[in-house]
Design a protein around this motif. Structure first.
Motif, PDB file in Angstrom:
ATOM      1  N   GLN A  23       0.219   0.247 -10.463  1.00 42.64           N
ATOM      2  CA  GLN A  23      -0.758   0.450  -9.389  1.00 42.64           C
ATOM      3  C   GLN A  23      -1.821  -0.638  -9.400  1.00 42.64           C
ATOM      4  O   GLN A  23      -2.161  -1.203  -8.356  1.00 42.64           O
ATOM      5  CB  GLN A  23      -1.434   1.819  -9.528  1.00 42.64           C
ATOM      6  N   GLU A  64       1.011   4.309  -2.810  1.00 47.87           N
ATOM      7  CA  GLU A  64       1.007   5.744  -2.498  1.00 47.87           C
ATOM      8  C   GLU A  64       2.172   6.453  -3.187  1.00 47.87           C
ATOM      9  O   GLU A  64       2.010   7.554  -3.719  1.00 47.87           O
ATOM     10  CB  GLU A  64       1.091   5.960  -0.990  1.00 47.87           C
ATOM     11  N   LYS A  65       3.343   5.831  -3.190  1.00 49.45           N
ATOM     12  CA  LYS A  65       4.514   6.429  -3.852  1.00 49.45           C
ATOM     13  C   LYS A  65       4.270   6.549  -5.351  1.00 49.45           C
ATOM     14  O   LYS A  65       4.643   7.550  -5.963  1.00 49.45           O
ATOM     15  CB  LYS A  65       5.771   5.594  -3.592  1.00 49.45           C
ATOM     16  N   LYS A  70       0.830  -1.210   0.000  1.00 45.50           N
ATOM     17  CA  LYS A  70       0.000   0.000   0.000  1.00 45.50           C
ATOM     18  C   LYS A  70       0.864   1.258   0.000  1.00 45.50           C
ATOM     19  O   LYS A  70       0.528   2.251  -0.650  1.00 45.50           O
ATOM     20  CB  LYS A  70      -0.955  -0.013   1.192  1.00 45.50           C
ATOM     21  N   LEU A  71       1.987   1.213   0.703  1.00 41.98           N
ATOM     22  CA  LEU A  71       2.920   2.344   0.689  1.00 41.98           C
ATOM     23  C   LEU A  71       3.502   2.531  -0.719  1.00 41.98           C
ATOM     24  O   LEU A  71       3.634   3.666  -1.197  1.00 41.98           O
ATOM     25  CB  LEU A  71       4.038   2.123   1.702  1.00 41.98           C
ATOM     26  N   ASP A 100       2.130   9.505  -5.974  1.00 40.16           N
ATOM     27  CA  ASP A 100       2.929  10.735  -5.889  1.00 40.16           C
ATOM     28  C   ASP A 100       3.757  10.933  -7.152  1.00 40.16           C
ATOM     29  O   ASP A 100       3.853  12.047  -7.679  1.00 40.16           O
ATOM     30  CB  ASP A 100       3.864  10.690  -4.677  1.00 40.16           C
TER      31      ASP A 100
END
Length: 141
Positions: free
Chosen positions: A111, A61-62, A57-58, A65
């Protein structure tokens, strides 16, 4: 051990897409004994599954971004008035874009693959816990 499928986005789209897809597929296949179908099988200790989910999940998120960088590149203008700067800018925008083989496309595919892998881990973990609970209940009663 908890077994789950990890989606490996191996799609061909031009020379860039082919080389990236081939590299990802080869790495996943070598690491997990996967075939050429774009899915690799992995196993993880059930106690460590949540850490893996949190890490994935991190990573998502990256990627989100970093997707913003693609938007910045696509909105950039030519550094100079000469035709070469204009052509270079158009090529840069295309490379950063959402067409197959472009950065935005690759980012979105990554993703999707990570999101599906998280779902697969969560499903495998739920099945593992249900089986474990059923075994415990059978032993008691």
């Amino acid at each position: 051990m908890l077994m789950f499928d990890a989606l490996v986005p191996v799609k061909t789209a031009g020379a860039v897409g082919k080389s990236i897809g081939a590299a990802v597929g080869a790495a996943a296949g070598a690491a997990a004994g996967a075939g050429s179908g774009g899915v690799a099988k992995f196993s993880v200790d059930p106690e460590q599954a949540q850490k893996m989910i949190d890490g994935l999940k991190l990573a998502i998120e990256k990627l989100i971004d970093l997707r913003d960088k693609s938007d910045e590149i696509q909105a950039s203008g030519a550094p100079g008035p000469d035709p070469y700067s204009g052509y270079a800018t158009l090529a840069m925008r295309k490379t950063a874009g959402g067409e197959p083989g472009g950065y935005l496309w690759a980012n979105q595919e990554a993703q999707k693959a990570l999101e599906q892998t998280v779902k697969n881990i969560e499903k495998a973990l739920a099945e593992y816990r249900a089986t474990d609970d059923a075994a415990k209940s059978a032993m008691k009663g």
